[in-house]
Structures are given as structure tokens and as C-alpha cells.
Design an enzyme around this catalytic site. Structure first.
Site, PDB file in Angstrom:
ATOM      1  N   HIS A 165     -22.268 -24.272   1.746  1.00  0.00           N
ATOM      2  CA  HIS A 165     -22.980 -25.706   1.792  1.00  0.00           C
ATOM      3  C   HIS A 165     -22.383 -26.860   2.120  1.00  0.00           C
ATOM      4  CE1 HIS A 165     -25.890 -21.838   2.340  1.00  0.00           C
ATOM      5  NE2 HIS A 165     -25.032 -20.961   1.641  1.00  0.00           N
TER       6      HIS A 165
ATOM      7  N   LYS B 132     -25.512 -12.402  -4.023  1.00  0.00           N
ATOM      8  CA  LYS B 132     -26.645 -12.290  -4.412  1.00  0.00           C
ATOM      9  C   LYS B 132     -27.538 -11.401  -4.394  1.00  0.00           C
ATOM     10  CE  LYS B 132     -27.820 -16.506  -2.987  1.00  0.00           C
ATOM     11  NZ  LYS B 132     -26.433 -17.126  -2.000  1.00  0.00           N
TER      12      LYS B 132
ATOM     13  N   ASN C 156     -34.943 -15.492  -1.706  1.00  0.00           N
ATOM     14  CA  ASN C 156     -34.525 -15.047  -0.838  1.00  0.00           C
ATOM     15  C   ASN C 156     -33.866 -13.928  -0.277  1.00  0.00           C
ATOM     16  OD1 ASN C 156     -32.301 -17.713   1.045  1.00  0.00           O
ATOM     17  ND2 ASN C 156     -30.336 -16.639   0.257  1.00  0.00           N
TER      18      ASN C 156
END
Length: 444
Positions: free
Chosen positions: A189, A120, A143
Site C-alpha cells: 500500500h 490478519k 476489515n
């Protein structure tokens, strides 16, 4: 900063006053909102006492508030704020949702949303770099970089490029991106979700918010990405659906900061994004060559004695490390830390590129066992030891790669601190002349 009349006179509770929380508070306050704010750190509470009522939202009556704004780091699956919000009938949102609500007051613009398990940050930075190189006003946030609400609004025609984690998407309800990109989905996660399916569904929600005339891009052939793509095709709601999983672009040897199969995928995806925004090949191709990459992501730290040192500390899971091992033919691989799984399956296809492995951190013994039948392994525990041993063993044209396949929290504050430690260790071995000393002793 970004402000909006959409927030004027409304009431918000803010939980967490770190970077994004402080940006939210400043934006909402400047927009004329009434605020309640809380952070466990007294000095942060004191710093905003003139702009918000200081009170713990868990102990306050929030009925009638327009939203509770939380940091993406707040685990909604376990934190009591989730139950509190349900009891008081208040939605929980994040700063990306507030940005979405502020968009109508901004000059005409477009938004790119980029999500996925790996790649990302590099892809977001690359899209931003291509746009700036092409003369398009652009900022990146989410982010990566500065919180989006703390940045100055772009002039008309600008593009906001947002890296979006699953946590941020969970806190977002109405972000209609002009271009939405899903890079890939692999297990990560899972402490925040019921299972892998739940994590994948969180990523795919980016497309649920997409307008019919906007563009959805899918970059990977992994099962979950294919499922999300097929689901969007079946709905027949979004007109622009692009699948880049089987695409290729020639010229990667000319892109020094985009080496390895994963960075080829990132580049292909970034090109699809900017082409959807109207950027032509004559504009994007030179930008691939001039892109300098990000700190801690396949970062070329130094070269000495013909040995290249590469910092890939941001590779915090095996799915991210695997492709990094495919970037070079002869690698001294430093790996380990706080493991996210008991497998290195995503790395296995690239073991033939590994000259020797050097294990560190809590995962060291486990990874040593997993690798023992495939590559020579030296247990080192600490990064400095690993760099010293790798430098002593390395020969000209070989690469010393820190790509841990693990979180950093067993020994470091974050992956940046781990990468900085690697940099310092590299500088130390270069200054001490340790490179290739094992080979010199063996042949002398």
C-alpha cells in the site's frame, strides 16, 4: 446495531455510503446525531435522504461539526477532503474510532485488535473461532465480516475481535485494545504513504493507543516489527509485552486449514491472544483442529485424481505468497495479476517446492522472466488456461495452487472474484477429466 448516547446531539459529515459508511449512518442516526451524508452514487444518497442532509462535504461549511467520517478506502494523502477538514478545523475519523467512543455505553467487554501486512484475516477468524469454541461470546469485524457498528452489542464478558488495516488505524484516535497484535510488516500500500517507514509507523500506532495494563503481542522477526517492539519496550509504558517470534507449537499436521509456515505463525499469535484473555490449552488446542479457514486464503477447493486444488487468491503480494509455497512439497503455482513490485524475493526461498509455474495477467511477462532461471514456466494469461495446463501436468500427491502475489484489478473486480473464477475453472477441469492427461500421454 451499536448505538451510544456519546453521539446524541452531535454533528457528523459522512463521506461514502458503502457498507461501513451505511453502518455509520444508521448507528449515528439511531443515537440521535445530526448528519450530513454524501456518496457519488445517487441511489445511495436517495436511500438515506430521510436520515441525513444530502450534500457534498467538499462544498459545505463543516465548521462546528464534530467529525468527518470517511471510508478506509478514501486516500487521505491525495483526497481533497483532507485539506477541507484542515480548513474547517474538523477531525477525520472512521467507524473504528466511533466504535471506540461508543464502548463506554456497552456491557463490560474486551477488545482484540489485530494488524499486520499478511495473515490478519486468518488470525482474526481463528481467534474468533477459539473464543466461540470456548463458550466466550464474540464477534469479529473491522476489515473482516460485517461492519462493527452494524453488529448487535455483546453481553457482558464478550470479546470484539477486530481486524485492522493501516487505513483504519489512520482514522482511529482512541481505540484502547485489551490485546493488540502485530503480525508482521512488509512493503504494501505504498501509494498511500510517503514511504515504507510511513506505512510501518501507521501499523505501530495501534500500540500508541494501548493502555498501560493491557497486552501487546509481536509475532514476527521482520525489521519493522522489531523496531516497533523495541520502541514500546523503551517507553516502558505498557506492562504486558509478548514476543512470539521464536515460539513454536507442536501439532500443526493435525490442523488441516492451518498448513504452511505462515499459518503456524498465525496460530502461534492467535494462541498468545486467547491466552492473554484467559483461554487455556485444553480449550484452544481442539479449536485449532476444527478451524475451517477462510474463503480465498489457502482454501482447499477440491481434490481429484490425487491432486489437491488450493485457492489462495487473497495472497495479493509476494510476502503473502512466499509462505504459501512453503505449505506443500510439490506445487503447480498459478501467479500473476496487477503487480505491486517488480520482485518475487519473498518467494525465492520456496522455489524448490515449485514443480512448474503458470503466469497470468499483467504481471505474467515480468514474472516469467524472474522465474525462468529457477522453475519451468508456462505463460497462460487467463486463469482458466492456467488451471487447464496445471491439471494436465499434475500428478497424484501434487498441488495446484493459485497464489497470485498480485492485486486482482487488471482482470477482476477483487480477489474474491478471482478466487471464484479459479473455483469454476477447477470444477471445469475435474468434470472434463483433464487431470494428469499430459502425463498419461507421455507414458502411454
Amino acid at each position: 446495531m451499536i448505538v451510544s448516547p456519546a453521539f446524541a446531539g452531535k454533528r457528523y459529515a459522512i463521506l461514502g455510503l458503502a457498507r461501513s459508511g451505511m453502518a455509520v449512518l444508521e448507528s449515528l442516526h439511531a443515537s440521535g446525531a445530526e448528519l450530513l451524508a454524501w456518496d457519488n452514487r445517487e441511489e445511495l444518497r436517495d436511500s438515506v435522504a430521510d436520515k441525513a442532509l444530502i450534500a457534498d462535504p467538499l462544498e459545505s461549511d463543516l465548521s462546528g461539526y464534530d467529525a468527518i467520517v470517511v471510508s478506509p478506502g478514501v486516500p487521505l494523502n491525495t483526497h481533497p477532503i483532507s485539506q477541507k477538514a484542515r480548513l474547517d478545523g474538523v477531525p477525520i475519523v472512521g467507524d473504528i474510532e466511533l466504535f471506540a467512543r461508543a464502548r463506554s455505553a456497552l456491557p463490560p467487554h474486551r477488545v482484540v485488535g489485530i494488524t499486520g501486512t499478511n495473515g490478519k484475516s486468518t488470525t482474526t477468524a481463528l481467534v474468533h473461532h477459539i473464543l466461540i469454541s470456548a463458550g466466550v461470546p464474540a464477534v469479529m469485524g473491522g476489515n473482516i465480516g460485517l461492519p462493527i457498528l452494524s453488529q448487535e452489542p455483546l453481553p457482558a464478558g464478550g470479546v470484539y475481535v477486530l481486524e485492522l488495516s493501516s487505513y483504519q488505524i489512520d482514522l482511529t484516535e482512541s481505540l484502547d485494545c485489551d490485546v493488540a497484535l502485530l503480525l508482521n510488516i512488509s512493503p504494501d500500500h505504498l501509494d498511500r504513504y510517503d514511504d515504507f517507514d510511513g506505512y510501518a509507523a501507521s501499523k505501530a500506532r495501534l500500540f500508541d493507543m494501548l493502555g498501560a495494563h493491557h497486552t501487546a503481542i509481536f509475532a514476527s522477526a521482520d525489521d519493522k516489527s522489531r523496531l516497533a517492539l523495541q520502541g514500546l519496550l523503551d517507553l516502558a509504558r505498557v506492562e504486558g509485552i509478548v514476543d512470539t517470534a521464536s515460539r513454536n507449537i507442536a501439532g500443526q499436521p493435525d490442523w488441516p486449514s492451518l498448513q504452511g509456515p505462515h499459518n503456524l505463525q498465525n496460530a502461534i499469535a492467535a494462541v498468545a491472544v486467547v491466552e492473554a484473555l484467559g483461554i487455556a490449552e485444553a480449550q484452544w488446542r481442539p479449536a485449532l483442529e476444527s478451524f475451517t479457514g477462510l474463503p480465498h486464503r489457502m482454501e482447499r477447493v477440491a481434490e481429484s485424481g490425487g491432486v489437491l486444488f488450493v485457492n489462495d487468491s487473497k495472497a495479493t503480494n509476494p510476502a503473502s505468497t512466499g509462505p504459501a509455497l512453503g505449505a506443500y512439497p510439490k506445487i503447480h503455482w498459478i501467479l500473476g495479476g496487477l503487480p505491486k513490485s517488480d520482485s518475487l524475493a519473498e518467494c525465492e526461498p520456496f522455489y524448490q517446492n515449485v514443480v512448474r509455474a503458470y503466469t497470468i495477467g499483467e504481471a505474467g511477462p515480468l514474472f516469467g522472466q524472474l522465474l525462468a532461471d529457477h522453475v519451468p514456466v508456462e505463460p497462460c494469461e487467463m486463469i482458466l488456461t492456467a488451471v487447464q495446463r496445471a491439471a494436465a501436468n499434475a500428478r497424484p500427491s501434487e498441488v495446484i495452487l493459485l497464489s497470485p502475489a498480485c492485486a486482482s484489478f487488471d482482470q477482476f473486480r477483487d480477489f474474491e472474484a478471482r478466487g471464484n473464477c479459479f473455483r469454476c475453472a477447477v470444477q471445469s477441469v475435474i468434470e472434463s477429466g483433464m487431470i494428469g492427461t499430459e502425463g498419461a500421454e507421455a507414458t502411454g
